[in-house]
Design a protein around this motif. Structure first.
Motif, mmCIF file in Angstrom:
data_model
loop_
_atom_site.group_PDB
_atom_site.id
_atom_site.type_symbol
_atom_site.label_atom_id
_atom_site.label_comp_id
_atom_site.label_asym_id
_atom_site.label_seq_id
_atom_site.Cartn_x
_atom_site.Cartn_y
_atom_site.Cartn_z
ATOM 1 N N GLY A 69 0.816 -1.211 0.000
ATOM 2 C CA GLY A 69 0.000 0.000 0.000
ATOM 3 C C GLY A 69 0.847 1.258 0.000
ATOM 4 O O GLY A 69 0.564 2.221 -0.722
ATOM 5 N N MET A 70 1.917 1.265 0.782
ATOM 6 C CA MET A 70 2.792 2.436 0.835
ATOM 7 C C MET A 70 3.498 2.639 -0.491
ATOM 8 O O MET A 70 3.695 3.786 -0.932
ATOM 9 C CB MET A 70 3.810 2.267 1.962
ATOM 10 C CG MET A 70 4.448 3.569 2.390
ATOM 11 S SD MET A 70 3.236 4.720 3.104
ATOM 12 C CE MET A 70 3.810 6.279 2.411
ATOM 13 N N SER A 71 3.871 1.547 -1.144
ATOM 14 C CA SER A 71 4.491 1.664 -2.466
ATOM 15 C C SER A 71 3.530 2.322 -3.445
ATOM 16 O O SER A 71 3.934 3.183 -4.249
ATOM 17 C CB SER A 71 4.898 0.272 -2.966
ATOM 18 O OG SER A 71 5.420 0.340 -4.273
ATOM 19 N N ARG A 72 2.262 1.957 -3.374
ATOM 20 C CA ARG A 72 1.256 2.560 -4.260
ATOM 21 C C ARG A 72 1.047 4.037 -3.929
ATOM 22 O O ARG A 72 0.917 4.871 -4.829
ATOM 23 C CB ARG A 72 -0.070 1.810 -4.128
ATOM 24 C CG ARG A 72 -0.011 0.348 -4.534
ATOM 25 C CD ARG A 72 -1.371 -0.321 -4.397
ATOM 26 N NE ARG A 72 -1.280 -1.774 -4.513
ATOM 27 C CZ ARG A 72 -2.320 -2.595 -4.544
ATOM 28 N NH1 ARG A 72 -3.554 -2.103 -4.445
ATOM 29 N NH2 ARG A 72 -2.157 -3.910 -4.654
ATOM 30 N N ILE A 73 1.015 4.353 -2.643
ATOM 31 C CA ILE A 73 0.841 5.750 -2.224
ATOM 32 C C ILE A 73 1.981 6.614 -2.756
ATOM 33 O O ILE A 73 1.754 7.698 -3.323
ATOM 34 C CB ILE A 73 0.771 5.841 -0.680
ATOM 35 C CG1 ILE A 73 -0.540 5.219 -0.171
ATOM 36 C CG2 ILE A 73 0.887 7.293 -0.219
ATOM 37 C CD1 ILE A 73 -0.588 5.049 1.341
ATOM 38 N N GLU A 74 3.197 6.153 -2.578
ATOM 39 C CA GLU A 74 4.359 6.916 -3.049
ATOM 40 C C GLU A 74 4.342 7.060 -4.566
ATOM 41 O O GLU A 74 4.686 8.124 -5.104
ATOM 42 C CB GLU A 74 5.644 6.223 -2.588
ATOM 43 C CG GLU A 74 5.846 6.279 -1.073
ATOM 44 C CD GLU A 74 6.988 5.402 -0.600
ATOM 45 O OE1 GLU A 74 7.524 4.617 -1.425
ATOM 46 O OE2 GLU A 74 7.345 5.494 0.596
ATOM 47 N N ALA A 107 -9.162 4.022 2.353
ATOM 48 C CA ALA A 107 -9.085 5.304 1.645
ATOM 49 C C ALA A 107 -8.795 6.454 2.609
ATOM 50 O O ALA A 107 -8.013 7.365 2.299
ATOM 51 C CB ALA A 107 -10.371 5.566 0.872
ATOM 52 N N GLU A 108 -9.413 6.426 3.788
ATOM 53 C CA GLU A 108 -9.206 7.497 4.762
ATOM 54 C C GLU A 108 -7.760 7.519 5.248
ATOM 55 O O GLU A 108 -7.126 8.577 5.333
ATOM 56 C CB GLU A 108 -10.146 7.307 5.946
ATOM 57 C CG GLU A 108 -11.627 7.405 5.602
ATOM 58 C CD GLU A 108 -12.502 7.077 6.798
ATOM 59 O OE1 GLU A 108 -12.278 7.662 7.883
ATOM 60 O OE2 GLU A 108 -13.396 6.226 6.667
ATOM 61 N N GLN A 113 -1.875 9.732 4.631
ATOM 62 C CA GLN A 113 -0.464 9.507 4.320
ATOM 63 C C GLN A 113 -0.029 10.191 3.026
ATOM 64 O O GLN A 113 1.086 10.682 2.928
ATOM 65 C CB GLN A 113 -0.189 8.003 4.267
ATOM 66 C CG GLN A 113 -0.368 7.343 5.642
ATOM 67 C CD GLN A 113 -0.036 5.862 5.643
ATOM 68 O OE1 GLN A 113 -0.680 5.080 4.975
ATOM 69 N NE2 GLN A 113 0.972 5.485 6.410
ATOM 70 N N ILE A 114 -0.915 10.236 2.035
ATOM 71 C CA ILE A 114 -0.501 10.823 0.758
ATOM 72 C C ILE A 114 -0.378 12.342 0.852
ATOM 73 O O ILE A 114 0.432 12.950 0.151
ATOM 74 C CB ILE A 114 -1.462 10.411 -0.378
ATOM 75 C CG1 ILE A 114 -0.743 10.501 -1.725
ATOM 76 C CG2 ILE A 114 -2.750 11.244 -0.378
ATOM 77 C CD1 ILE A 114 -1.486 9.840 -2.871
ATOM 78 N N VAL A 115 -1.135 12.949 1.752
ATOM 79 C CA VAL A 115 -1.039 14.402 1.943
ATOM 80 C C VAL A 115 0.344 14.767 2.488
ATOM 81 O O VAL A 115 0.897 15.822 2.151
ATOM 82 C CB VAL A 115 -2.163 14.891 2.880
ATOM 83 C CG1 VAL A 115 -1.903 16.317 3.351
ATOM 84 C CG2 VAL A 115 -3.514 14.830 2.159
ATOM 85 N N ALA A 122 -7.202 19.300 -0.997
ATOM 86 C CA ALA A 122 -8.328 19.666 -1.858
ATOM 87 C C ALA A 122 -8.379 18.832 -3.135
ATOM 88 O O ALA A 122 -9.422 18.758 -3.786
ATOM 89 C CB ALA A 122 -8.260 21.149 -2.210
ATOM 90 N N ASP A 123 -7.269 18.217 -3.482
ATOM 91 C CA ASP A 123 -7.200 17.412 -4.707
ATOM 92 C C ASP A 123 -7.436 15.918 -4.450
ATOM 93 O O ASP A 123 -7.338 15.106 -5.373
ATOM 94 C CB ASP A 123 -5.839 17.585 -5.392
ATOM 95 C CG ASP A 123 -5.671 18.977 -5.994
ATOM 96 O OD1 ASP A 123 -6.699 19.598 -6.312
ATOM 97 O OD2 ASP A 123 -4.513 19.425 -6.149
#
Length: 221
Positions: A69-74, A107-108, A113-115, A122-123
């Motif tokens: 999941g972290m790999s996808r987020i990055e 998703a939450e 983490q992605i922010v 906002a995006d």
């Protein structure tokens, strides 16, 4: 063929299958996506990030994204930065519910983490109902339609990309695959425990692809 002979054949097949799974010799590069380049982006863009579950590394620790999941987020954050470089409209749609009942949707948590990686709050758009790959596509579809995006980039792990593409195709969405890296099996003459885990993951993916194909064949929406 006698019962003893059949038993020996079945035992040989079982042992052979066990060795193949644990040795990692089965591993091939899963179909992934094209390399991300800024030229794929248009005026309005959506980067769809599929979750890979959450976990916690200590009993009383807060949940966080899994390694995949972290790999996808990055990867999605890097795609977002590339998209925003020329002032385009870029939204990250994060898709993932709470299939294991942890009390927080993937998703939450992924959004938090992605922010921290530079994606503007906002995006970020959340889809927090889906519990399967097909539901990812099903519930993201109206968000993409309403956003009238010119380009839809799909981010998931390389091993999961083919199944995800089939799911999105089933709901009539054309996506540009952009696969995040994930662990691959390492060949070993002596079977390794981690290779068994990866083999199980691969079987899950192949099973999911077969299921979607059977749905197509049977006309199940």
């Amino acid at each position: 063929m006698s019962f003893v002979a059949w038993s020996m054949v079945l035992a040989a097949v079982a042992l052979g299958s066990c060795w193949v799974a644990g040795s990692g010799v089965w591993d091939v590069r899963f179909p992934g996506g094209s390399s991300r380049t800024s030229s794929i982006f248009a005026a309005r863009n959506a980067i769809v990030l599929l979750s890979a579950g959450v976990d916690r590394w200590k009993q009383d620790a807060p949940f966080s994204a899994t390694t995949d999941g972290m790999s996808r987020i990055e990867h999605a954050a890097a795609a977002y930065a590339s998209c925003k470089a020329n002032g385009r409209v870029c939204n990250v749609i994060i898709s993932g519910g709470d299939p294991e009942g942890h009390g927080i949707a993937d998703a939450e948590l992924y959004a938090e983490q992605i922010v921290t990686l530079g994606v503007e709050q906002a995006d970020v758009v959340l889809e927090a109902r889906s519990n399967t790959t097909y539901e990812n596509a099903k519930y993201v579809e109206p968000l993409l339609r309403s956003g009238r995006y010119d380009v839809v980039v799909l981010v998931t792990s390389a091993y999961h990309m083919r199944r995800a593409e089939i799911a999105f195709d089933r709901v009539g969405l054309h996506v540009i695959p952009d696969a995040a890296q994930a662990e691959r099996a390492e060949f070993s003459v002596i079977p390794r425990r981690h290779n068994f885990y990866l083999a199980r993951r691969a079987l899950h993916e192949w099973g999911g692809i077969v299921q979607l194909r059977l749905f197509d064949w049977a006309g199940i929406p």
